[in-house]
Write an enzyme that holds these catalytic residues in place. Structure first.
Site, mmCIF file in Angstrom:
data_model
loop_
_atom_site.group_PDB
_atom_site.id
_atom_site.type_symbol
_atom_site.label_atom_id
_atom_site.label_comp_id
_atom_site.label_asym_id
_atom_site.label_seq_id
_atom_site.Cartn_x
_atom_site.Cartn_y
_atom_site.Cartn_z
ATOM 1 N N ASP A 144 0.658 -1.100 0.114
ATOM 2 C CA ASP A 144 0.649 -0.039 0.214
ATOM 3 C C ASP A 144 1.282 0.982 -0.064
ATOM 4 O O ASP A 144 2.088 1.589 0.646
ATOM 5 C CB ASP A 144 -0.885 0.114 1.041
ATOM 6 C CG ASP A 144 -2.267 0.694 1.381
ATOM 7 O OD1 ASP A 144 -1.658 1.856 -0.071
ATOM 8 O OD2 ASP A 144 -2.542 0.917 2.239
ATOM 9 N N ARG B 52 -12.071 2.641 7.512
ATOM 10 C CA ARG B 52 -11.241 2.993 6.985
ATOM 11 C C ARG B 52 -10.823 4.129 6.271
ATOM 12 O O ARG B 52 -10.399 4.017 5.224
ATOM 13 C CB ARG B 52 -10.271 1.760 6.517
ATOM 14 C CG ARG B 52 -8.589 1.586 6.891
ATOM 15 C CD ARG B 52 -7.826 0.937 5.661
ATOM 16 N NE ARG B 52 -6.021 1.149 6.210
ATOM 17 C CZ ARG B 52 -5.859 0.597 5.103
ATOM 18 N NH1 ARG B 52 -6.009 -0.164 4.101
ATOM 19 N NH2 ARG B 52 -4.535 0.342 5.855
ATOM 20 N N LYS C 70 -0.764 -8.213 -5.316
ATOM 21 C CA LYS C 70 -1.823 -8.284 -4.246
ATOM 22 C C LYS C 70 -2.832 -7.662 -4.288
ATOM 23 O O LYS C 70 -2.789 -6.379 -3.976
ATOM 24 C CB LYS C 70 -1.030 -8.421 -2.882
ATOM 25 C CG LYS C 70 -1.684 -8.278 -1.562
ATOM 26 C CD LYS C 70 -0.405 -8.187 -0.670
ATOM 27 C CE LYS C 70 -1.096 -7.316 0.725
ATOM 28 N NZ LYS C 70 -0.159 -7.547 2.059
ATOM 29 N N TRP C 71 -3.924 -8.746 -4.435
ATOM 30 C CA TRP C 71 -5.252 -8.145 -4.011
ATOM 31 C C TRP C 71 -5.831 -7.731 -2.612
ATOM 32 O O TRP C 71 -6.814 -9.000 -2.287
ATOM 33 C CB TRP C 71 -6.156 -8.896 -5.297
ATOM 34 C CG TRP C 71 -7.448 -8.121 -5.644
ATOM 35 C CD1 TRP C 71 -8.684 -7.614 -5.140
ATOM 36 C CD2 TRP C 71 -8.516 -7.592 -7.001
ATOM 37 N NE1 TRP C 71 -9.609 -7.291 -5.142
ATOM 38 C CE2 TRP C 71 -9.586 -7.335 -6.651
ATOM 39 C CE3 TRP C 71 -7.688 -8.567 -8.111
ATOM 40 C CZ2 TRP C 71 -10.739 -7.529 -7.551
ATOM 41 C CZ3 TRP C 71 -8.610 -7.823 -8.960
ATOM 42 C CH2 TRP C 71 -9.781 -7.696 -9.252
ATOM 43 N N ASP C 72 -5.958 -6.699 -2.187
ATOM 44 C CA ASP C 72 -6.444 -6.404 -0.996
ATOM 45 C C ASP C 72 -8.521 -5.758 -0.829
ATOM 46 O O ASP C 72 -8.519 -5.064 -2.146
ATOM 47 C CB ASP C 72 -5.648 -5.597 -0.379
ATOM 48 C CG ASP C 72 -5.881 -5.455 1.478
ATOM 49 O OD1 ASP C 72 -6.726 -6.328 2.242
ATOM 50 O OD2 ASP C 72 -4.798 -5.185 2.085
ATOM 51 N N ASN D 162 -10.744 -4.479 1.926
ATOM 52 C CA ASN D 162 -10.125 -3.518 3.013
ATOM 53 C C ASN D 162 -11.903 -3.415 4.390
ATOM 54 O O ASN D 162 -11.898 -2.694 5.493
ATOM 55 C CB ASN D 162 -8.894 -2.763 4.160
ATOM 56 C CG ASN D 162 -8.017 -3.304 3.419
ATOM 57 O OD1 ASN D 162 -7.254 -4.207 5.133
ATOM 58 N ND2 ASN D 162 -6.897 -2.554 2.653
ATOM 59 N N CYS E 8 -6.354 -11.186 -0.438
ATOM 60 C CA CYS E 8 -6.234 -10.501 1.052
ATOM 61 C C CYS E 8 -6.976 -10.274 1.323
ATOM 62 O O CYS E 8 -8.240 -9.447 0.272
ATOM 63 C CB CYS E 8 -4.656 -9.824 0.431
ATOM 64 S SG CYS E 8 -4.437 -8.585 1.842
ATOM 65 N N ASP F 142 -3.537 -10.769 9.387
ATOM 66 C CA ASP F 142 -2.566 -9.793 9.097
ATOM 67 C C ASP F 142 -1.675 -9.722 10.615
ATOM 68 O O ASP F 142 -0.883 -9.338 10.563
ATOM 69 C CB ASP F 142 -3.299 -8.053 9.482
ATOM 70 C CG ASP F 142 -3.984 -7.295 8.174
ATOM 71 O OD1 ASP F 142 -2.618 -8.146 7.051
ATOM 72 O OD2 ASP F 142 -4.061 -6.848 7.823
#
Ligand code: DGJ
Length: 740
Positions: A378, A454, A487-489, A491, A532, A554
């Site tokens: 990120d 967030r 890395k496909w997040d 949140n 992720c 995490d």
């Protein structure tokens, strides 16, 4: 093997060790007969074909409620759980005398129309990237077409067999045959009928940083629901279950029924024990805000429930699911190295403080210790100086990389590593150019607040133009920066699910994510993807069909991680489980862990490094390099071997696991002492899967032989001296058969 006996209209489905039997009854209903282990001496011609093993038509009304139809429909059944609930808006035939137009008609009955055994059936949302899986051997699918006698709806119940792993995939295909829309309030992928008494449930619940917490409980009368009510699989539960008769299964023994959903959205598993002790599992889309409308002529295929039964305990169930995922689910493009690369991820080292110099310095240290893939996390894009801004603006952050990302990519390549990038494609910060340009592109209801989490909102994947935009952005980045790994997040959880797609959003979002991943893979065959979602929030057999690995949590505290990984291993293979070594002191748990412990835990999966390498001295860097070299020797066995959980934390305070190569000539033994139990001598853990008559050399990281013993000794007495020390003591050993 699928067999149909016309005289009794009975189907027998056989896998290597199990049977599943169903029958068309005199009224044309598709009724469950039985599911379980085949007798050990059974031949291919042995089939279950007797009278119904329960009162089938005893003539009082409640029988209807307990009749184990393969597809339970709301109508004659209304007091218990169902697989399907349909609303028909119009009469299909004129009103008869004494009838009133009570619309919509919420009564669905399914009767046998035809069946076929085919070799090429796929469930809904099957991967469309075109990449092969390891085992492409065709599989048989039984398709039984059922129709309502009056209303124009067809439902095909599908059963695909993976005989070598005793697995069955079940799903439904719906087809509106009439001139009016049909609306569904509930759509399951399948309802399972389990033998009475299989009421001990093992499941996975959890939270952020505490994913995959194992729970074992006894089901009582009534319904227990595990679910996700969001747009991803979720942390609070994972769509996996194991069921057995209480006290009659253990890690290595006992009959265990198990299942897992191949779906990454709002799902539900409802475990319903009827007053008669019948036990059902209803598995499918979560009905909490669900609506599926089928226009005239339209079809819908649900994703699959993968399920099976085995006689070798919870461990046997896990090994079957692991092998299934490795061989039949995870993409295996031919150009790919056989094993997952060792990855470095800069998140814990630098968070949002990115610069060319900082990342290049980390990359140089990472490459020197043997890392193969360098991923910038990120913070590399838009105005992303912290988590308040930038999501949606997928262009390189000029203050961090004034000369673009090209120089860093070139440096990573020069160092012999592949380059990876973090993205969170489904999300947007209100403080972003994309939001300023398209404030209507997010989930919301007009005139209502937009709840941020967030500091971010969720893009509306119910709009095709949004999905298209995200695909083009990700596609362009791959080409421009030669990205080998995303890395496909994701949140945040859903709120205010207002979408251009209406209530179809829940499905549209998952289909949108899968579709983008599939198109990226099809266009860029060398691209790897990691799933992720704020840690391990999107792990299931659906996402595993289009990613190469997943992030389990995490929480990188080694001792916490042992439990998290053990829970993960209930259903998912080590090969897919990215696991990082990070700093000695863990901020979550406020405790320190020795480097050996951190490596011994992370080496149980696909090894990654997340440490601030610039804070390590030369001696520490050299230690990292030694462990990474050791891991590279072990990874064929860890990533492809059969997993045996020899001792579980709950029983002995230690986690002892073994990975064994398919030929039984090589194994990895890994012990981590979790809790020191004063006054107790921890037993050794006899190994599994070796050859009694072979002699094995057991060596440590530095190649030093710690023992030489026959397979027989290792599988009876275990490894003396390797069964424990104080909390945090750990050991990884390599076991190799000597040439005969
Ligand atoms: C959550 C992920 O799980 C972390 O690994 C990291 O990528 C952060 N998001 C970045 O925001």
């Amino acid at each position: 093997m699928i067999h149909f006996e016309p005289a009794t209209r009975t189907f027998n489905l056989h896998t290597a060790h199990s049977y599943y039997a169903l029958r068309v009854d005199a009224e044309g209903r598709l009724v469950h007969l039985g599911w379980g282990l085949r007798p050990a001496d059974a031949g291919p011609a042995d089939r279950a074909d007797g009278p119904f093993p329960w009162p089938h038509e005893v003539g009082f009304s409640l029988t209807v409620q307990f009749r184990p139809e393969e597809v339970l429909t709301f109508g004659d059944v209304s007091t218990h759980g169902v697989t399907l609930k349909a609303n028909f808006p119009a009469l299909a035939q004129p009103l008869a005398p004494g009838e009133a137009a009570h619309l919509p008609i919420r009564d669905l009955r399914l009767r046998y129309a035809s069946h076929a055994v085919v070799m090429d059936a796929e469930p809904g949302l099957a991967p469309a990237h075109g990449q092969p899986v390891r085992n492409e051997t065709p599989r048989e699918t039984l398709r039984v077409r059922l129709v309502d006698p009056v209303q124009p709806l067809a439902v095909t119940a599908c059963y695909r067999l993976t005989p070598e792993h005793d697995l069955l995939e079940r799903w439904l295909e719906l087809e509106n045959l009439g001139p009016h829309p049909v609306t569904f309030d509930a759509v399951g992928f399948a309802s399972l009928h389990l033998p009475q008494g299989a009421t001990e449930l093992t499941s996975l619940t959890g939270a952020w940083a505490r994913e995959y917490t194992q729970e074992r409980r006894r089901l009582s009368a009534g319904t227990l629901v595990l679910e996700s009510r969001s747009l991803q699989t979720g942390h609070r539960a994972n769509p996996v279950f194991l069921l057995n008769a209480p006290g009659q299964a253990a890690e290595d023994s006992g009959t265990v029924y198990f299942g897992a959903l191949a779906y990454s959205g709002a799902w539900q598993l409802a475990f319903e024990q009827l007053p008669t002790w019948h036990l059902r599992v209803h598995a499918g889309y979560n009905p909490f805000d669900f609506q599926l409308v089928l226009a005239p002529g339209q079809r819908h295929a649900t994703p699959a429930l993968v399920c099976g039964v085995c006689g070798d305990g919870w461990g046997g169930a896990s090994r079957r699911l692991h092998a299934f995922a490795r061989e039949r689910v995870l993409p295996a493009p031919s150009a790919r190295p056989a094993y997952r690369p060792v990855l470095y991820n800069s998140w814990e080292a630098t968070t949002f403080n990115l610069s060319y110099a900082g990342q290049a310095a980390l990359a140089q240290k990472a490459a020197a210790m043997g890392v193969e893939l360098f991923c910038v996390d990120d913070g590399w894009f838009g105005a992303r100086r912290d988590d308040h801004a930038g999501l949606g603006d997928w262009f390189v952050r000029p203050d961090a990389f004034p000369d673009g990302l090209e120089a860093l990519v070139a440096e990573v390549h020069r160092l012999g590593m592949k380059f990876g990038l973090w993205v969170e494609p489904e999300m947007i910060n209100p403080d972003s150019d994309l939001y300023r340009a398209h404030p209507d592109w997010v989930l919301h209801f007009p005139g209502r607040p937009r709840t941020e989490s967030r500091h971010q909102l969720i893009l509306d994947f119910g709009r095709p133009e949004v999905v298209e935009h995200i695909f083009s952005v990700l596609d362009a980045l791959v080409t421009r920066y030669q990205i080998a790994f995303y890395k496909w997040d994701m949140n945040r959880l859903a709120s205010e699910p207002g979408s251009a797609a209406g209530q179809a959003l829940w499905l549209a979002h998952v289909a949108g994510v899968y579709g983008i991943m599939d198109r990226l893979r099809a266009k860029h065959p060398a691209l790897d993807i990691q799933s992720c979602s704020g840690g391990g929030g999107r792990v299931d057999l659906g996402i595993l069909g289009r990613v190469d690995q997943v992030w389990a949590s995490d929480n990188t505290d080694a001792l916490d991680r042992v439990r998290i990984q053990e829970g993960f291993s209930l259903a998912y293979p080590a090969r897919a489980m990215e696991a990082w070594v990070t700093h000695s002191f863990n901020g979550f748990t406020q405790r320190a862990a020795a480097l050996r412990l951190r490596f011994d835990v992370a080496m149980r999966g696909a090894l990654g490094i997340g440490t601030a390498l610039n804070e390590l001295d030369e001696a520490e860097l050299a230690e990292y390099a030694r462990y990474i070299a050791f891991y590279k020797r072990l990874r064929p066995i860890i990533q492809d071997g059969a997993l045996y959980r020899l001792q579980r934390v709950e029983a002995h305070g230690a986690s002892v696991i073994e990975y064994v190569a398919a030929d039984g000539r090589e194994a990895v033994y890994s012990i981590v002492v979790h809790d020191y139990r004063a006054g107790a001598f921890r037993p050794t853990a006899p190994l599994r899967g070796l050859h009694s008559g072979l002699v094995y050399r057991v060596s440590n990281r530095d190649g030093v032989e710690v023992q030489r013993a026959t397979g027989y000794t290792l599988m009876t007495l275990g490894l003396p001296g390797q069964h424990g020390g104080p909390a945090g003591w750990s050991q990884t050993l390599h076991i190799v058969a000597e040439a005969e």
